[in-house]
Motif scaffolding. Structure first.
Motif, mmCIF file in Angstrom:
data_model
loop_
_atom_site.group_PDB
_atom_site.id
_atom_site.type_symbol
_atom_site.label_atom_id
_atom_site.label_comp_id
_atom_site.label_asym_id
_atom_site.label_seq_id
_atom_site.Cartn_x
_atom_site.Cartn_y
_atom_site.Cartn_z
ATOM 1 N N GLU A 280 0.828 -1.205 0.000
ATOM 2 C CA GLU A 280 0.000 0.000 0.000
ATOM 3 C C GLU A 280 0.861 1.254 0.000
ATOM 4 O OE1 GLU A 280 -2.423 -0.459 3.409
ATOM 5 O OE2 GLU A 280 -3.596 -2.121 2.597
ATOM 6 N N ALA B 87 2.552 1.628 -3.485
ATOM 7 C CA ALA B 87 1.590 1.990 -4.531
ATOM 8 C C ALA B 87 1.252 3.467 -4.471
ATOM 9 C CB ALA B 87 0.322 1.146 -4.403
ATOM 10 N N ARG B 88 1.197 4.028 -3.264
ATOM 11 C CA ARG B 88 0.877 5.449 -3.127
ATOM 12 C C ARG B 88 2.011 6.350 -3.599
ATOM 13 N NH1 ARG B 88 -1.267 3.683 1.907
ATOM 14 N NH2 ARG B 88 0.608 4.462 2.956
ATOM 15 N N VAL C 111 -1.920 8.142 -7.939
ATOM 16 C CA VAL C 111 -2.613 7.234 -7.024
ATOM 17 C C VAL C 111 -3.015 8.003 -5.778
ATOM 18 C CG1 VAL C 111 -2.429 5.148 -5.616
ATOM 19 C CG2 VAL C 111 -1.395 5.217 -7.889
ATOM 20 N N ALA D 272 -4.668 3.333 -1.813
ATOM 21 C CA ALA D 272 -4.419 1.959 -2.238
ATOM 22 C C ALA D 272 -4.707 1.016 -1.080
ATOM 23 C CB ALA D 272 -2.982 1.775 -2.736
ATOM 24 N N VAL E 157 -3.723 -5.585 -5.355
ATOM 25 C CA VAL E 157 -3.666 -4.216 -4.861
ATOM 26 C C VAL E 157 -4.766 -3.418 -5.550
ATOM 27 C CG1 VAL E 157 -2.261 -2.139 -4.612
ATOM 28 C CG2 VAL E 157 -1.190 -4.394 -4.458
ATOM 29 N N VAL F 96 -6.393 0.108 -6.389
ATOM 30 C CA VAL F 96 -5.870 1.462 -6.560
ATOM 31 C C VAL F 96 -7.032 2.404 -6.853
ATOM 32 C CG1 VAL F 96 -4.464 2.950 -8.022
ATOM 33 C CG2 VAL F 96 -3.595 0.725 -7.311
ATOM 34 N N VAL G 226 -3.133 -5.598 -10.163
ATOM 35 C CA VAL G 226 -3.592 -4.263 -9.783
ATOM 36 C C VAL G 226 -5.024 -4.106 -10.271
ATOM 37 C CG1 VAL G 226 -3.211 -1.786 -10.011
ATOM 38 C CG2 VAL G 226 -1.262 -3.333 -9.869
#
Length: 662
Positions: free
Chosen positions: A467, A470-471, A476, A479, A501, A503, A545
């Protein structure tokens, strides 16, 4: 970028002198002469001077070591980010052929005496196509019957086209089929309407909405109306629409791109069409188009200098800070004395670079380009970290963009200058505000980020690692990593050895009711997140994703105000209640904390009672009914249970609410 060295103690000589003088009445009250000529004051200044030198050393040595340790760990400040905004370019007149507005077109704000212009650059080509109608139809909501119109007969004496059935009802629609894709176009419908064709409606608020077919979960998406000059087909005039993205679809046996005018639910109210309005003439013109622009200035083929043929050389770009680069277009080109043009590769560091690798680093904040050094090894050999440009080579950077920062978050209408001259293009404007601009990261923020960086580094193990990483991908907003076994449905089940994940993409405007097309996870963003996480995932894991599942919630509520409340107070309470529901049922600003509705968090009717009870002027809440609807569908909302449970990958979105105040 290099980390700046902060001051642990920012007191200076005069601060120390003033502090010592303030302590005199406490420790030596009989000392009353504090003039500069007094010997005691001279001693105070002497000790303040010595203390100032000690503070200077204290500020230098420990913080220098701290910054050096952070640099050894690879912690660097993030460069600024540029804002993005859709800009609409209008043609000087409708053209009979396609007009292409190329990428890298520059537009800007107006330069004033106190501020420079802020330049934006379009990111992709925009082709404005002349409209070509493939047909016109009317579809009745009841029975779903189709009526085909012959537009070529319009203009002949006595020939008209009825937009809707003779007894218009909610859901009836007039369809226009286009042979070409008019995504992000500004279309003008020049309509010749029959006199008094819109009898029974309020010309300032007709029960109409214009939509295009977008496919996917959005289906029909509303268009933004710039101008409505017909008063709901009461008089001849123009209707200017801004079309969102369109998809080809086959309807009534015709494969085309579709635009429709649909009667809303207000048609069943007291202000409705008594009969269908009729057209005597119809012409469609392309007046312009909308393209995404970035707060950036593009530089092509900038010459950096000549190589001396030694390791560790550094060169500097003329403009900074440098924005994120395109690995294909934004590269360093080394032109050797023999005439060979070599494309070199940018790397984060030289740890994995060897003697023949054509690598370089680029500091985004300072614009400094560096080549690998050469270090003497214990065995006496010289090891080079990357190749060295041959002596006499000319270094040229093919393309880069600079800019960014919060200054680029301009308001709607601020962009009005077309800096690149393009034939047939008359003016430009941004109808929405620019978002996403951010200044360079501060040292204080970097210190708070160090624990997460040290925990994840370049490898994701836990769900929190996925998480957090991903941010870090631009675009994004939020997440969530779904643990194996957390879902019961077969379609979205996550098995051991898999990582999913979810998003949530960033949007331009978080507040208010969101449109379905705003929440679509683009293929580019999905690919960026997947590539970023795959490089940091464990070997053998299957990474996926996903886009969130959006549960569109509609609320019907009845509120009771205090006795004697006037109609103005009732209208204010209704608007405040609807705004509170839209803010609370929002994936970005909703939930109890205001930080966005949690992934998989259930919705209870009880919390909506509590939310509406806090609306100013409301005495008590009589009833709250929650429903789940599907965007773009004419079907009524499905009643929801008192506790609406969501899948772990789902979030709540606000639909159209109905609040009745008495």
């Amino acid at each position: 970028m290099p980390l700046p060295t902060p001051n642990l103690d920012d007191r200076r000589f005069q601060d120390l002198v003033d502090q010592a003088k303030r302590m005199i009445p406490q420790f030596c009250p009989e000392w009353t002469d504090h003039n500069v000529s007094d010997p005691g004051v001279t001693l105070i200044e002497l000790f303040a001077w010595m203390t100032d030198m000690l503070l200077y050393r204290v500020n230098q040595v420990p913080d220098k070591m701290y910054v050096t340790f952070l640099e050894m760990l690879g912690v660097q400040l993030e460069p600024p980010r540029s804002s993005r905004v859709p800009v609409t370019l209008y043609l000087s007149a409708p053209q009979p052929v396609e007009v292409t507005i190329p990428a890298e077109t520059e537009v800007s704000t107006i330069r004033t005496e106190t501020s420079d212009s802020i330049i934006f650059t379009t990111e992709s080509d925009l082709t404005i196509r002349p409209p070509l109608l493939a047909g016109a139809f009317t579809r009745a909501a009841r029975g779903e019957s189709w009526t085909t119109h012959k537009l070529e007969q319009l203009g002949l004496p006595g020939r008209t086209v009825a937009l809707f059935p003779e007894e218009p009802a909610p859901g009836d629609a007039f369809y226009l089929a286009f042979a070409r894709d008019h995504s992000h176009h500004v279309l003008a419908l020049v309509l010749a309407c029959e006199e008094a064709g819109g009898a029974g409606i309020d010309p300032t608020d007709p029960p109409l909405e214009w939509q295009v077919w977008q496919g996917g979960i959005a289906r029909w998406v509303s268009c933004e109306m710039e101008y409505e000059g017909t008063g709901g087909f009461n008089q001849s005039g123009e209707v200017i629409l801004h079309l969102p993205a369109m998809e080809r679809e086959e309807l009534n046996g015709v494969s085309a791109y579709w635009l429709r005018c649909r009667l809303t639910a207000a048609q069943g109210g007291p202000v409705s069409y008594k009969a269908s309005p009729r057209l005597e003439g119809l012409m469609v013109e392309a007046r312009g188009g909308t393209a995404n622009a970035r707060h950036a200035v593009t530089v092509f083929d900038e010459v950096l200098g000549r190589s001396e043929g030694t390791p560790g050389q550094t060169f500097a770009l003329l403009n900074q800070p440098v924005l994120a680069r395109d690995a294909v277009r934004d590269v360093l080109v080394v032109e050797t004395p023999e005439g060979e043009a070599q494309r070199w590769q940018e790397v984060a560091d030289f740890a994995d670079s060897h003697g023949e690798d054509r690598h370089y680093t680029l500091d985004s904040l300072t614009g400094s380009i560096a080549f690998g050094p050469a270090l003497l090894q214990p065995d006496g050999m010289m090891h080079t970290f990357g190749a060295v440009p041959p002596r006499g080579s000319t270094l040229r950077f093919s393309r880069y963009q600079y800019g960014g920062g919060v200054v680029g978050n301009v308001t709607p209408g601020a962009i009005s200058v077309l800096k690149t001259s393009i034939p047939y293009v008359a003016r430009v404007v941004n109808r929405a505000g620019a978002v996403g601009g951010r200044d360079a990261q501060t040292l204080e923020d970097a210190r708070l980020r160090v624990p997460s960086v040290l925990r994840t580094r370049t490898l994701a193990v836990t769900a929190q690692d996925y998480e957090y990483l991903a941010r870090q991908v631009p675009g994004v907003a939020r997440a969530s990593c779904i643990a194996p076994g957390a879902q019961t449905g077969q379609a979205g089940e996550v098995r051991p050895g898999q990582v999913a994940v979810v998003v949530l993409p960033e949007v331009e405007q978080r507040a208010g009711r969101l449109a379905p097309e705003q929440l679509v996870l683009s293929a580019e963003l999905r690919g960026s997140v997947q590539s970023y996480l795959r490089e940091r995932s464990l070997v053998g894991l299957q990474l996926e994703v996903r886009a969130p599942q959006y549960v569109w919630v509609t609320v019907q509520a009845r509120l009771k105000l205090a006795e004697g409340s006037d109609p103005v107070a009732q209208g204010q309470a209704e608007r405040r209640a609807e705004a509170a529901l839209e803010r609370y049922l929002n994936p970005y600003t909703g939930g109890p904390t205001g930080e966005g509705w949690g992934f998989g968090r259930e919705l209870s009717v009880a919390e909506l009672y509590s939310l509406l009870q806090r609306v100013p002027g409301v005495e008590y809440v009589e009833e709250v009914v929650v429903g789940v609807s599907e965007p773009g569908s004419n079907a009524p909302a499905t009643p929801a249970p008192p506790r609406l449970r969501l899948e772990p990958y789902a979030v709540v979105c606000s639909g159209a609410h109905r609040v009745m105040v008495s």
